[in-house]
Design an enzyme around this catalytic site. Structure first.
Site, PDB file in Angstrom:
ATOM      1  N   CYS A  33      27.712   7.468  23.180  1.00 36.70           N
ATOM      2  CA  CYS A  33      28.087   7.753  21.784  1.00 36.70           C
ATOM      3  C   CYS A  33      29.297   6.921  21.359  1.00 36.70           C
ATOM      4  O   CYS A  33      30.389   7.076  21.905  1.00 36.70           O
ATOM      5  CB  CYS A  33      28.367   9.248  21.650  1.00 36.70           C
ATOM      6  SG  CYS A  33      29.059   9.735  20.074  1.00 36.70           S
ATOM      7  N   CYS A  36      32.183   9.002  19.838  1.00 40.23           N
ATOM      8  CA  CYS A  36      32.844   9.753  20.914  1.00 40.23           C
ATOM      9  C   CYS A  36      33.881   8.881  21.603  1.00 40.23           C
ATOM     10  O   CYS A  36      34.975   9.339  21.946  1.00 40.23           O
ATOM     11  CB  CYS A  36      31.817  10.242  21.936  1.00 40.23           C
ATOM     12  SG  CYS A  36      30.577  11.357  21.269  1.00 40.23           S
TER      13      CYS A  36
END
Length: 121
Positions: A33, A36
């Site tokens: 991600c 993230c």
């Protein structure tokens, strides 16, 4: 990952939340991600700046699906702030305009104001 950030698993998730003396901010994330990875340095900075006042923890959603399903995580990164073992403040990509609030023992829910039309209805 910083030594001040707790790594959560399906096995220790409940115990970390229930045994914490401070609020716990849990980051539901994945290795692949991009967003993230973007917020990771910010969380590390917060962990060092607020050490002793808040616990920062991370849970990899790919490796630990049981805890992810329990909290109905549909998008990542999702941040949930737990206090006394209960999640009461959640931020996820789907509700990016505002924080979703759940029960908070220290504060009553926000009051909504009624709008009046221009004719003073």
């Amino acid at each position: 990952m910083s030594d001040q950030i707790t790594t959560l698993t399906n096995d220790n998730f409940e115990s970390v939340l229930n045994d914490a003396q401070t609020p716990v901010l849990v980051d539901f994330w994945a290795e692949w991600c991009g967003p993230c990875k973007t917020i990771a340095p910010v969380l590390e900075e917060l962990a060092s700046e607020y050490a002793g006042r808040i616990t920062i923890a991370k849970l990899n959603v790919d490796d630990h699906r049981e805890a992810t399903e329990k909290f109905n995580i549909r998008g990542i990164p999702t941040l949930i702030l737990f206090k006394n073992g209960d999640g009461w403040l959640q931020k996820s990509p789907r509700d990016h305009r505002s924080w979703r609030r759940g029960p908070c023992p220290d504060r009553p829910p926000p009051q909504r104001r009624r709008r009046r039309c221009s004719r003073r209805c």
